[in-house]
Design a protein around this motif. Sequence first.
Motif, mmCIF file in Angstrom:
data_model
loop_
_atom_site.group_PDB
_atom_site.id
_atom_site.type_symbol
_atom_site.label_atom_id
_atom_site.label_comp_id
_atom_site.label_asym_id
_atom_site.label_seq_id
_atom_site.Cartn_x
_atom_site.Cartn_y
_atom_site.Cartn_z
ATOM 1 N N HIS A 102 2.959 -3.805 -6.635
ATOM 2 C CA HIS A 102 2.298 -3.119 -5.523
ATOM 3 C C HIS A 102 0.793 -2.975 -5.757
ATOM 4 N N GLY A 103 0.418 -2.607 -6.963
ATOM 5 C CA GLY A 103 -1.001 -2.390 -7.242
ATOM 6 C C GLY A 103 -1.832 -3.643 -7.072
ATOM 7 N N THR A 104 -1.308 -4.773 -7.514
ATOM 8 C CA THR A 104 -2.034 -6.029 -7.398
ATOM 9 C C THR A 104 -2.121 -6.481 -5.942
ATOM 10 N N ILE A 105 -1.030 -6.328 -5.218
ATOM 11 C CA ILE A 105 -1.038 -6.627 -3.787
ATOM 12 C C ILE A 105 -2.089 -5.784 -3.072
ATOM 13 N N ASN A 106 -2.158 -4.511 -3.415
ATOM 14 C CA ASN A 106 -3.076 -3.617 -2.716
ATOM 15 C C ASN A 106 -4.531 -3.956 -2.985
ATOM 16 N N ASP A 107 -4.856 -4.387 -4.212
ATOM 17 C CA ASP A 107 -6.234 -4.784 -4.487
ATOM 18 C C ASP A 107 -6.628 -5.998 -3.645
ATOM 19 N N LEU A 108 -5.711 -6.926 -3.457
ATOM 20 C CA LEU A 108 -5.986 -8.067 -2.584
ATOM 21 C C LEU A 108 -6.139 -7.624 -1.132
ATOM 22 N N ALA A 109 -5.266 -6.716 -0.708
ATOM 23 C CA ALA A 109 -5.315 -6.233 0.671
ATOM 24 C C ALA A 109 -6.638 -5.554 0.989
ATOM 25 N N MET A 110 -7.226 -4.851 0.001
ATOM 26 C CA MET A 110 -8.490 -4.156 0.253
ATOM 27 C C MET A 110 -9.630 -5.129 0.533
ATOM 28 N N ALA A 111 -9.445 -6.390 0.173
ATOM 29 C CA ALA A 111 -10.428 -7.422 0.519
ATOM 30 C C ALA A 111 -10.120 -8.057 1.866
ATOM 31 N N GLY A 112 -9.121 -7.504 2.574
ATOM 32 C CA GLY A 112 -8.730 -8.058 3.858
ATOM 33 C C GLY A 112 -7.916 -9.319 3.731
ATOM 34 N N ALA A 113 -7.165 -9.440 2.604
ATOM 35 C CA ALA A 113 -6.441 -10.671 2.319
ATOM 36 C C ALA A 113 -4.938 -10.510 2.496
ATOM 37 N N ASP A 114 -4.291 -11.630 2.775
ATOM 38 C CA ASP A 114 -2.834 -11.718 2.760
ATOM 39 C C ASP A 114 -2.420 -12.200 1.371
ATOM 40 N N PRO A 115 -1.768 -11.369 0.568
ATOM 41 C CA PRO A 115 -1.390 -11.771 -0.792
ATOM 42 C C PRO A 115 -0.390 -12.927 -0.762
ATOM 43 N N LEU A 116 -0.557 -13.871 -1.692
ATOM 44 C CA LEU A 116 0.318 -15.028 -1.743
ATOM 45 C C LEU A 116 1.024 -15.169 -3.087
ATOM 46 N N TYR A 117 0.245 -15.191 -4.168
ATOM 47 C CA TYR A 117 0.790 -15.518 -5.478
ATOM 48 C C TYR A 117 0.329 -14.511 -6.537
ATOM 49 N N LEU A 118 1.228 -14.203 -7.467
ATOM 50 C CA LEU A 118 0.923 -13.314 -8.577
ATOM 51 C C LEU A 118 1.235 -14.001 -9.895
ATOM 52 N N SER A 119 0.521 -13.613 -10.933
ATOM 53 C CA SER A 119 0.897 -13.950 -12.303
ATOM 54 C C SER A 119 1.316 -12.668 -13.008
ATOM 55 N N VAL A 120 2.152 -12.812 -14.030
ATOM 56 C CA VAL A 120 2.629 -11.653 -14.785
ATOM 57 C C VAL A 120 2.587 -11.984 -16.268
ATOM 58 N N SER A 121 1.916 -11.151 -17.036
ATOM 59 C CA SER A 121 1.908 -11.276 -18.487
ATOM 60 C C SER A 121 2.474 -10.004 -19.099
ATOM 61 N N MET A 122 3.379 -10.176 -20.051
ATOM 62 C CA MET A 122 4.037 -9.058 -20.722
ATOM 63 C C MET A 122 3.585 -8.985 -22.177
ATOM 64 N N ILE A 123 3.169 -7.808 -22.597
ATOM 65 C CA ILE A 123 2.939 -7.539 -24.014
ATOM 66 C C ILE A 123 4.029 -6.577 -24.454
#
Length: 364
Positions: A102-123
Amino acid sequence: MELQSAQSDEVLAKIERSRQARRHKFYLRDEHVTLSHGSGGKATHNLIEGIFAPAFANTVLDRMEDAASLTLGGLRLAFTTDSYVVNPLFFAGGDIGQLAVHGTINDLAMAGADPLYLSVSMILEEGFPIDVLRRIVDSMARAAREAGVLIVTGDTKVVQRGKADGIFINTAGVGTIRAVAELGQTQVRVGDRILLSGAIGDHGVAIMLAREELDIETDVQSDSAPLHTLVATLLDNVGNSIHCFRDPTRGGIATSLNEIALSSELSIALDEQAIPVHAGVRGACEILGLDPLTIANEGKLLAMVAPEAEQLALKVMRAHPLGKEAMVIGTVQADPPGMVFLRTDIGGTRVLDMLVGDPLPRIC
């Protein structure tokens, strides 16, 4: 073309003045990193302006938006990255996996964007339970599926026992920009109305209650939610009358609005009575001595809207499931530049600064 060039030059000049103003306002005097440097408030800004911003300075980064706006081969893209270290991993209304999506989607949305793709890294820390990891990953997959985005790449690292705190998640996201007009802090104008999509402080208080095991009876849950459909609906209906979006996460609306005032070189006046706060959040903040205006949110947005579109934007927001409690909470003014004022419930006025200190580390 000459008009566009002049407007572009004006924006670049404002970005440079904003950068200089931030450098004068924030000072890094600390010799060691503290938890306050992760609060999203003044200490975080001191760290960014003292270390990262000068080292990485460029015209994209200097805008200091939630996501970078880029043009590649004529395609307008938004790009962002974020990390999640929330403690506890599971809380009322969500978990670290859902929150990361959700957080990553929302940062994209604040730029007026339609989110498409995410990457995920686990430590991951040696000894972390596989069943807990599976639960978190399943939550991420469900959140991405429900939001209509794909997790397309990632990475995994494992550190020795005691060298981390179970699990940390890093995400990045890319989307195509829907907004026709440029959005951002430097686009805010005198007279703009400030709209808030709903009640504040739910996420921060939910984390605090889950972590501290306080004897406070309340039904407060995190507001974690993907905001891109709300943003898309606003852009489709209100369009060029929207000048800026911001999701007030760490540091709350107080910090977000101070950032906007500083970057836009304008002043913001808020009406305390208009700012929605759920009773459970207000009660918990009163008991704990906290200000809801500085508490984190993970499913709310601020929109700076031209005055002639105020009522339409409010109507559109309230018709959306994530904007039912939307309110107009303030106005953008010319003077004094770079400051936020709050008209209080008792009729006075006080300066509203960004978060100082760190009342609640590791909230996201």
